[in-house]
Structures are given as C-alpha cells and as structure tokens.
Scaffold this motif. Structure first.
Motif, mmCIF file in Angstrom:
data_model
loop_
_atom_site.group_PDB
_atom_site.id
_atom_site.type_symbol
_atom_site.label_atom_id
_atom_site.label_comp_id
_atom_site.label_asym_id
_atom_site.label_seq_id
_atom_site.Cartn_x
_atom_site.Cartn_y
_atom_site.Cartn_z
ATOM 1 N N GLN B 85 -46.215 5.329 -22.209
ATOM 2 C CA GLN B 85 -45.114 6.289 -22.332
ATOM 3 C C GLN B 85 -45.638 7.561 -22.993
ATOM 4 O O GLN B 85 -46.622 7.505 -23.726
ATOM 5 C CB GLN B 85 -44.019 5.721 -23.243
ATOM 6 C CG GLN B 85 -43.127 4.691 -22.612
ATOM 7 C CD GLN B 85 -42.032 4.295 -23.590
ATOM 8 O OE1 GLN B 85 -41.274 5.127 -24.067
ATOM 9 N NE2 GLN B 85 -41.959 3.020 -23.918
ATOM 10 N N PRO B 86 -44.948 8.688 -22.765
ATOM 11 C CA PRO B 86 -45.362 9.904 -23.483
ATOM 12 C C PRO B 86 -45.270 9.679 -24.994
ATOM 13 O O PRO B 86 -44.297 9.078 -25.474
ATOM 14 C CB PRO B 86 -44.342 10.949 -23.029
ATOM 15 C CG PRO B 86 -43.810 10.444 -21.740
ATOM 16 C CD PRO B 86 -43.860 8.940 -21.824
ATOM 17 N N VAL B 87 -46.298 10.157 -25.712
ATOM 18 C CA VAL B 87 -46.323 9.978 -27.164
ATOM 19 C C VAL B 87 -45.109 10.637 -27.809
ATOM 20 O O VAL B 87 -44.515 10.089 -28.746
ATOM 21 C CB VAL B 87 -47.643 10.553 -27.732
ATOM 22 C CG1 VAL B 87 -47.606 10.571 -29.245
ATOM 23 C CG2 VAL B 87 -48.821 9.753 -27.229
ATOM 24 N N SER B 88 -44.710 11.796 -27.265
ATOM 25 C CA SER B 88 -43.564 12.484 -27.865
ATOM 26 C C SER B 88 -42.296 11.624 -27.767
ATOM 27 O O SER B 88 -41.498 11.590 -28.704
ATOM 28 C CB SER B 88 -43.345 13.845 -27.205
ATOM 29 O OG SER B 88 -43.316 13.689 -25.808
ATOM 30 N N LEU B 263 -39.921 -3.150 -39.367
ATOM 31 C CA LEU B 263 -39.010 -2.084 -38.949
ATOM 32 C C LEU B 263 -39.690 -1.284 -37.838
ATOM 33 O O LEU B 263 -40.829 -0.847 -38.007
ATOM 34 C CB LEU B 263 -38.685 -1.154 -40.123
ATOM 35 C CG LEU B 263 -38.047 -1.801 -41.349
ATOM 36 C CD1 LEU B 263 -37.926 -0.784 -42.481
ATOM 37 C CD2 LEU B 263 -36.670 -2.345 -40.999
ATOM 38 N N PRO B 264 -39.019 -1.091 -36.703
ATOM 39 C CA PRO B 264 -39.666 -0.426 -35.567
ATOM 40 C C PRO B 264 -39.675 1.087 -35.724
ATOM 41 O O PRO B 264 -39.115 1.808 -34.912
ATOM 42 C CB PRO B 264 -38.801 -0.861 -34.382
ATOM 43 C CG PRO B 264 -37.450 -1.082 -34.977
ATOM 44 C CD PRO B 264 -37.652 -1.545 -36.385
ATOM 45 N N GLY B 265 -40.321 1.582 -36.779
ATOM 46 C CA GLY B 265 -40.280 3.012 -37.077
ATOM 47 C C GLY B 265 -41.586 3.719 -36.764
ATOM 48 O O GLY B 265 -42.488 3.192 -36.130
ATOM 49 N N PHE B 266 -41.621 4.928 -37.271
ATOM 50 C CA PHE B 266 -42.731 5.840 -37.036
ATOM 51 C C PHE B 266 -44.017 5.336 -37.701
ATOM 52 O O PHE B 266 -45.098 5.420 -37.125
ATOM 53 C CB PHE B 266 -42.300 7.180 -37.628
ATOM 54 C CG PHE B 266 -43.250 8.296 -37.440
ATOM 55 C CD1 PHE B 266 -43.476 8.822 -36.190
ATOM 56 C CD2 PHE B 266 -43.906 8.840 -38.535
ATOM 57 C CE1 PHE B 266 -44.342 9.883 -36.026
ATOM 58 C CE2 PHE B 266 -44.774 9.898 -38.375
ATOM 59 C CZ PHE B 266 -44.995 10.419 -37.122
ATOM 60 N N GLY B 267 -43.888 4.771 -38.897
ATOM 61 C CA GLY B 267 -45.059 4.249 -39.601
ATOM 62 C C GLY B 267 -45.682 3.088 -38.843
ATOM 63 O O GLY B 267 -46.906 2.954 -38.772
ATOM 64 N N ARG B 268 -44.840 2.256 -38.272
ATOM 65 C CA ARG B 268 -45.334 1.116 -37.504
ATOM 66 C C ARG B 268 -46.018 1.600 -36.226
ATOM 67 O O ARG B 268 -47.043 1.060 -35.810
ATOM 68 C CB ARG B 268 -44.160 0.200 -37.160
ATOM 69 C CG ARG B 268 -44.582 -1.188 -36.816
ATOM 70 C CD ARG B 268 -43.642 -2.183 -37.463
ATOM 71 N NE ARG B 268 -44.075 -3.550 -37.213
ATOM 72 C CZ ARG B 268 -43.497 -4.338 -36.316
ATOM 73 N NH1 ARG B 268 -42.495 -3.893 -35.568
ATOM 74 N NH2 ARG B 268 -43.926 -5.567 -36.158
ATOM 75 N N LEU B 269 -45.431 2.623 -35.615
ATOM 76 C CA LEU B 269 -46.055 3.236 -34.442
ATOM 77 C C LEU B 269 -47.447 3.747 -34.806
ATOM 78 O O LEU B 269 -48.427 3.517 -34.085
ATOM 79 C CB LEU B 269 -45.178 4.383 -33.934
ATOM 80 C CG LEU B 269 -45.705 5.169 -32.731
ATOM 81 C CD1 LEU B 269 -45.624 4.332 -31.474
ATOM 82 C CD2 LEU B 269 -44.934 6.480 -32.550
ATOM 83 N N GLY B 284 -50.783 12.258 -32.354
ATOM 84 C CA GLY B 284 -49.395 12.715 -32.412
ATOM 85 C C GLY B 284 -48.783 12.449 -33.775
ATOM 86 O O GLY B 284 -48.099 13.309 -34.348
ATOM 87 N N VAL B 285 -49.065 11.261 -34.293
ATOM 88 C CA VAL B 285 -48.514 10.879 -35.589
ATOM 89 C C VAL B 285 -49.064 11.778 -36.699
ATOM 90 O O VAL B 285 -48.325 12.234 -37.580
ATOM 91 C CB VAL B 285 -48.848 9.394 -35.852
ATOM 92 C CG1 VAL B 285 -48.658 9.056 -37.300
ATOM 93 C CG2 VAL B 285 -47.991 8.497 -34.986
ATOM 94 N N LEU B 286 -50.377 12.056 -36.645
ATOM 95 C CA LEU B 286 -50.984 12.941 -37.643
ATOM 96 C C LEU B 286 -50.325 14.316 -37.599
ATOM 97 O O LEU B 286 -49.969 14.892 -38.636
ATOM 98 C CB LEU B 286 -52.485 13.094 -37.372
ATOM 99 C CG LEU B 286 -53.405 11.960 -37.812
ATOM 100 C CD1 LEU B 286 -54.789 12.117 -37.196
ATOM 101 C CD2 LEU B 286 -53.527 11.909 -39.332
ATOM 102 N N LEU B 287 -50.159 14.846 -36.396
ATOM 103 C CA LEU B 287 -49.564 16.177 -36.260
ATOM 104 C C LEU B 287 -48.138 16.209 -36.809
ATOM 105 O O LEU B 287 -47.777 17.113 -37.558
ATOM 106 C CB LEU B 287 -49.516 16.585 -34.775
ATOM 107 C CG LEU B 287 -50.810 17.056 -34.151
ATOM 108 C CD1 LEU B 287 -50.622 17.284 -32.655
ATOM 109 C CD2 LEU B 287 -51.256 18.351 -34.816
#
Lengths: 305, 314
Positions: B85-88, B263-269, B284-287
């Motif tokens: 899937q797109p990272v965004s 928790l299915p959040g951004f940190g887990r991603l 993407g996450v770093l940015l």
C-alpha cells in the motif's frame, strides 16, 4: 536537606565559580552535602563493581542451562530465580550491566567528543559555519532518539559498533549546544583576548584556553546523558535491535521474559529493576553536580533551545 | 518580536530541509544497495541492473534526491513492499491511534505534573516535596516498557480489571476505548509527568524569588493570591515549552508502548518497517515524526514570545 536545592539555597552559599575549583573537589563537596548524591555515588559504585567483578565472583555461569531448574522462584541458591532454560538470573543481570554500561559510556563519550568539537567550532566561528553546525544539530534533534537509533541499527547492521554509534549520533547535539553556549560566554573574556593578542592560533585558544573552562558542565551533561543512554540501549534491546545475542542485555531479558511473566515474574522484574537502579543513581549524581556547579545551567539550556 | 519570528523561520526551513536530506541519505547511502536488499542475494546482476534503471537508481545521487523530494512534497512517499500500500495511506491510517495514545499521555503528564509541581514548590522541603521528588526521580528512571509490562501484570493478569492489549476507538465506543487506553496512557505519560513536575517546581521556585512577587507581598497581598495570580501564570509559561519538547519523547515512546499493548498505531508501523527492513515505511515515518516535532516546537516558540514578551533571544 539540600537534595532539593533551589536557587535561593545556592545564592546564600559563598559565591564560587566553576573555574576556580577542581572538578574533584566539587564532587567531594557535593557528595558530602547532598544525601541523594551520596546515595547515587554508592549505587553507581555497586553497579560498576557488579559489572566488572560480578561475572568472576558469582557462583553460577550466566550461560549454563539447567533444565531441572527451569523458572525457579528466587531462593538462597538463585537469589533472583532462574529463567526458562534454568539459567541463573542474577548472573545474567550482572553480565547485562556490562553491556549497558559499556554501550552508554562509550556511546556518550562519542557523543561528547563530536558534540564538544562541533559546538566549540560553532561558538568560536559564529556566522555561516556556526549556524550550519547548529542547524545540523537541530535536524538530528528533531527525530525521536529511539526512532533514529532504531533506524540506524536496522540499516547499518546490528552489532556492538553500530549500537554505540547510534547512541553517539543521537546525543551529540546536546553537547554541541552546551559547548557552543559556554564558548560564546567566555570568548570575550580577558584571558581569551590576551591569548589572541599574543598571537596564539584559534586552535590553541579553543583547546587550551576555552575548553578547560567548560569541562564541568560537560561532565554533568555526560552523567545525565548516560542515564538516558541506558534507557535507550535497553529500549533498543527490548525491541530486538540492541547488542546482538548471545551477549545478554537487560532490555532483551525483559522481552524474552514477557510470555512467562505470569508464572515467573522475577525474570521480568530483575532486569527492570536493574535498569531503574542504574538510571536513578546516574540522575542523582548528575543533578546534584549540576546544582552544585551552576544552579542556572538547566534553565539556560532550555532558553537557548 | 517580528525579527525573532523571521529568525525562527530562517531556522525552521533549513532544519526541515536537513530532515529530508537525512531521511534520504540514511536509506539510499547508509543502507547499501536498496535493490539488492529488495531482491535478496539470489537475484542476478542483470535483474538488479534492470530494476535499478527502472527505478532511476542509475542517476546521480543529487538528481535522485530532488526527484524524490518532489514526490515527497506532493505527498507521495512510495509504496510499502510489506503491505503493498502507499506509505502515506498507512501513515494516515495509523496516526489517529497514536494521537489518542500520545494525546492522553500528554494530558496525564499535564494533570499530574503541573499540580504536583505547584504543591511541591509552595511546600518546599516538606514531606510532600521530598516524596514527590523521589517519585519524580523514579518516574524518570523506570523504562516505559518495564512500567507497561508491570501494569499489564498487575491490572490485566492478576486483578483482571483492564484489558492488556488492543485498540477500540473512543469515538466508536467511549467506555471500551478508554478502558483499552488507560494502561498505555499511564505507561507513556509517567516519565513526562515527572519531567513536567520537576520543571514546574523549579520554575515556580524561581518566580517566587523574584522581585515583583516581593513587591506584591510587601503591598500586603494575601499570599495565596500572590501564588495564584502572579507566580503560577509566570511559571507556566516556560513549562509550555517543555511540553513541546516532550512531544518527541511521546512519539518515540509510542513505538515501545504500541508494541507492548498491541495498538495498531504509527509507532507500531515504524517498528514493523524497521524489523522487516521495509525502508520506505521507515523513511516516511522518519519524515513525518520530524515534521510534527519541528512544526509543533516552531509554533510553541512563536506562541511563547507572545505569552512572554520579556523573552529576548540572542
């Protein structure tokens, strides 16, 4: 009760500046006057002793598995109990202390080396070079430390060197800020101008006139950074990207113990308390020294952000 | 003031530029050959070369950087290999969970840290002050993952009063949503509460020693009134900036807390991106984290000058 030392308490003491006294004498006085500093120093001494001598002195081999003794509760033979392979948890916690202290100490030393050098340059040569260095520091600072360290270890490879480098990269900006601030404040002092007027080189002025005057705040920051670095190293290990096995680390012990936590909680609790104990003592010592050397330093650090 | 705002913008822009540069170089230089990583060691040299040309990786680094920067600025962060899937999209899907987590933890830190700091400062050197100081030191020293595990052990395993893992949106089901978030909020917010408490305490002590409070006192104003109207408001101002800086810790801490509490959040991603070497997710996450952190602190700093016109920056 000087552990909660405040501006007012310090102002009432005889005025001394950090460059008039040796660091060791300040340290000795702080430990004498501040109960938390004393507790912290003793606690750190214990941790270092265990890390250095523990593996030789303790009766059990940290890697020896014993399937007859799996998940045993703390007892006289195994004071912290055993893990699911029957290994002695005390012996493993002691060996884990080495990992944590080495990574934190060397990592922070790298951070201090890079940060002090770049910070001194940025303070001495204001203008484009100085601004560039400080914006670089801000850039590193804008990534969460754990995320950047995780990314670096994942990308560059999981080994001791890269874990230490990651700690160094993540924490150098704070040293650069402090050093730059200190250099700016002493740069126009008479002794620096005197050195300049007799034709000493910039390199010599920074190295032999300015840096010796700012060692105290650097050592204080180093102590506090080591506490944070131990938390970072254990979080990296907990997430599986710290120092690689078989070298034990507190963070990985915690991660390994999680699924056995209900019937062998000591396996989780021992390394957790070891991390807490070490970080607590480093912070006791670091904060007491900071208050003793310069009660306003912490505020300045925030204000220059 | 205007000069300061201009100066602050002149800092913000290069830092954001630096952030993109680091995110780009980390993946493209420090990571070795991304195509090799993607295809594994079995792929032939021809295949690698073909894909490299396909992706434009045979171009010079600076050309690739500006191409990539153009994509990023138009919102294209690439497609995740792992999720397809797109990272965004992945980031947009996971961020709300992390906002719930970090927002609640922030509230925990404010509602515990600020009152505790005020009481500690106004009752300096009392038993409460010593107790709060020790509690704050412990709160800073306990690793958030250890605290999280202990909370699960006590409240989910032994007492069985709160769930150990999972996420329910508080918008869909407020009661279940909050029940699932209480332990993560405490685990993530405790260290921040301790930092806010220490900061509030020391800045209030400093304000209380300043002259205008003395003047108010000498005018015969009631001590409680002095505390409320004069000291606390002024001590709160610097505390606001520490809360901005804490956002970085909250985003970093969410990696660990979301892992522990599933928790299915951004940190887990982010962690999945790191552990599976899905470098586009990582990039993407770093940015996004650096953008959030830098922007929030930029806004806080600007607000700060309006709140406290005395501040003069070098």
């Amino acid at each position: 009760m000087s552990e909660t030392q405040t501006t007012a308490d310090v102002d009432s003491e005889p005025a001394e500046t950090s460059d008039q006294q040796s660091f060791l004498s300040v340290f000795a006085r702080t430990v004498r006057n501040d109960r938390l500093a004393l507790v912290g120093t003793i606690g750190l001494g214990i941790t270092i002793f265990v890390a250095v001598f523990g593996p030789f002195v303790l009766p059990h081999d940290p890697t020896a598995t014993n399937l007859d003794q799996m998940n045993q509760a703390p007892s006289f033979v195994h004071p912290f109990g055993t893990d699911r392979y029957g290994r002695d948890i005390l012996a493993r916690v002691a060996l884990g202390a080495r990992t944590s202290l080495i990574v934190a100490f060397v990592g922070v030393a790298v951070a201090a080396g890079v940060g002090v050098t770049l910070g001194a340059i940025a303070g001495y040569y204001e203008g484009l070079l100085g601004e560039g260095i400080m914006r670089f520091a801000d850039t590193i600072f804008s990534f969460p430390a754990l995320l950047l360290a995780l990314a670096m270890v994942a990308i560059m490879g999981q080994n001791w060197y890269n874990v230490i480098i990651a700690v160094g990269v993540v924490y150098w900006p704070i040293f650069a800020r402090i050093t730059r601030g200190s250099v700016l404040s002493v740069k126009d002092e008479e002794f620096v101008q005197a050195a300049r007027s007799i034709g000493e080189s910039d390199f010599r002025i920074i190295g032999s006139e300015i840096l010796p005057n700012i060692t105290a705040p650097i050592i204080v920051q180093g102590t506090i950074s080591m506490a944070v670095a131990i938390l970072l190293e254990s979080a990296l290990s907990f997430l599986g990207l710290g120092v690689p096995p078989p070298d034990p680390s507190w963070g990985r012990m915690l991660a390994d113990s999680r699924q056995f936590m209900t019937h062998a909680p000591w396996w989780t609790i021992a390394p957790g308390l070891a991390i807490m104990f070490t970080v607590l003592n480093l912070n006791f010592v670091g904060d007491a020294l900071r208050d003793a050397l310069d009660p306003h330093q912490g505020d300045e650090m925030e204000a220059t952000r | 003031m205007k000069r300061y705002v201009v100066k602050r913008i002149a800092q913000y822009v290069p830092v954001m530029f630096g952030v993109t540069l680091i995110a780009f170089l980390l993946i493209n230089v420090a990571g070795g050959d991304p195509v090799r990583t993607m295809l594994g060691t079995e792929a032939s040299e021809e295949q690698v070369q073909m894909i490299r040309e396909d992706l434009g990786l045979d171009q010079p680094l600076y050309v690739r950087y500006f191409d990539w920067l153009g994509d990023v600025l138009s919102g294209d962060l690439g497609t995740s290999i792992m999720y397809g899937q797109p990272v965004s999209d992945l980031i947009v899907q996971t961020l709300p969970v992390t906002f719930w987590l970090a927002g609640g933890a922030l509230l925990v830190s404010i509602f515990i840290g600020i009152p505790a700091g005020i009481v500690s400062a106004t009752r300096r050197n009392t038993k409460f002050d010593s107790g709060a100081t020790i509690a704050a030191y412990s709160g800073i020293a306990i690793p958030n993952f250890f605290l999280g595990i202990l909370l699960i052990l006590v409240f989910a395993e032994y007492l069985r009063v709160l769930p150990a893992s999972g996420f329910v949106s508080p918008l869909a089901d407020p009661i279940q949503g909050i029940r699932h978030l209480i332990l993560p909020w405490i685990a993530l917010g405790t260290a921040q509460a301790a930092i806010v408490m220490r900061y509030m305490r020391s800045s209030l002590l400093e304000v209380m020693d300043q002259q205008y409070v003395e003047v108010a006192r000498s005018k015969g104003l009631v001590p409680a009134l002095i505390q409320n109207k004069h000291s606390i408001m002024n001590a709160l101002i610097p505390t606001v900036t520490i809360i901005g800086i804490n956002l970085g810790y909250l985003l970093g801490g969410s990696i660990v807390i979301e892992e522990i509490f599933a928790l299915p959040g951004f940190g887990r991603l982010a962690l999945n991106g790191v552990l599976n070497r899905d470098f586009l997710i990582l990039q993407g996450v770093l940015l996004v984290t650096a953008f959030l952190f830098t922007t929030v602190n930029f806004v806080v700093d600007i607000l700060y000058t309006y709140l406290d016109p005395r501040i003069r920056y070098e």
